[in-house]
Design an enzyme around this catalytic site. Sequence first.
Site, PDB file in Angstrom:
ATOM      1  N   ALA A   1       0.872  -1.173   0.000  1.00  0.00           N
ATOM      2  CA  ALA A   1       0.000   0.000   0.000  1.00  0.00           C
ATOM      3  C   ALA A   1       0.910   1.223   0.000  1.00  0.00           C
ATOM      4  O   ALA A   1       2.052   1.157   0.459  1.00  0.00           O
ATOM      5  CB  ALA A   1      -0.878  -0.010   1.242  1.00  0.00           C
TER       6      ALA A   1
ATOM      7  N   GLY B   1       0.638  -4.907   0.810  1.00  0.00           N
ATOM      8  CA  GLY B   1      -0.542  -4.994  -0.060  1.00  0.00           C
ATOM      9  C   GLY B   1      -0.262  -5.701  -1.377  1.00  0.00           C
ATOM     10  O   GLY B   1      -1.187  -6.229  -2.015  1.00  0.00           O
TER      11      GLY B   1
ATOM     12  N   GLU C   1      -0.557  -9.276  -0.558  1.00  0.00           N
ATOM     13  CA  GLU C   1      -1.998  -9.510  -0.353  1.00  0.00           C
ATOM     14  C   GLU C   1      -2.752  -9.549  -1.682  1.00  0.00           C
ATOM     15  O   GLU C   1      -3.656 -10.362  -1.871  1.00  0.00           O
ATOM     16  CB  GLU C   1      -2.562  -8.416   0.566  1.00  0.00           C
TER      17      GLU C   1
ATOM     18  N   GLU D   1       4.557  -5.079   7.336  1.00  0.00           N
ATOM     19  CA  GLU D   1       3.799  -4.017   8.023  1.00  0.00           C
ATOM     20  C   GLU D   1       4.212  -3.835   9.475  1.00  0.00           C
ATOM     21  O   GLU D   1       4.123  -2.733  10.031  1.00  0.00           O
ATOM     22  CB  GLU D   1       2.286  -4.306   7.959  1.00  0.00           C
TER      23      GLU D   1
END
Length: 274
Positions: free
Chosen positions: A81, A126, A129, A149
């Site tokens: 992200a 992300g 993911e 993270e």
Amino acid sequence: MEATLTQKQGNVTIPMEFKNLLATLEGGIYTITINRPDKLNALNQETLREIKAAFEHVVANNDIKGVIVTGAGPKSFVAGADISEFAGLSAEGGRAFAASGQAIFKMIELCPKPVIAAVNGFALGGGCELAMACHMRIASENAKFGQPEVSLGLIPGYGGTQRLTMHIGRGRATELLMTGDIVNAADAYRVGLCNYLVKPEELIPKCQEILNRIFTKAPFAVAEIVKCVDAHYAEGVDGYQFEVDSFGRCCGTEDFAEGTGAFMEKRKPAFTGK
Ligand code: COA
């Protein structure tokens, strides 16, 4: 860079523009390339919205039979992200941030057409993911996977704690999540995070080869497989019962008659998706 496509809605064709994605359709394969190479293809909110729109297009457009998701440039699939958008996120804002990303990735996971992640470099946060939400992952030898993270004082929010556990098991997932370690492609392959490990130049051809084999199968049955596999993990759903009902639905299709008829007549089936 912008890519313009058309999106069919009924008989109307409307233009579809992406700022952060490249999208091409060839031979039934819709290739979505996350295209922010100067930011290692980090997912900002605008890119996430475009991914959502692209997958709505996948579902609506009958010319699309399968999808490849990849990243622009040789270095990165998606490096996470976009951290620059994290500043000042409140507890409430963080919940909304995670929930909206999760909904988009769930949509990818439930896409009724096969979706393959072509992982061509960093698949972090992300990005890991996103790859895990796809139906399969093919890794180039330079791929690197991880959920770092925890180094930011965070946990994954786009389904990473759940899907990593699902893909590689509780012990290994917990270690990767707690340490934030980044693993190379060979280790990712060894623990089952990716289906194949190939040379960089073989990455897209390998994805195309798998999709083209799936395209010879009955599309309705392929879509039912997506739902059945998901039923295994869905809370409160009896996966075996779901499979029974799904089997019945398949038996009600023209393609079932075609597939079994073709076998008896010793010919190749011509599936129509009906
Ligand atoms: N969000 C926002 N920007 C990112 C990013 C992310 N997740 N990952 C990389 N970038 C940006 C960098 O800020 C840099 O931008 P700049 O040139 O404007 O400074 C550019 O992409 C190149 O990254 P850089 O760090 O210089 O490349 P590198 O090869 O030295 O390191 C990584 C590569 C992937 C190890 C490193 O970029 C990194 O750790 N990224 C964050 C990974 C992460 O924590 N992801 C989870 C987020 S929840």
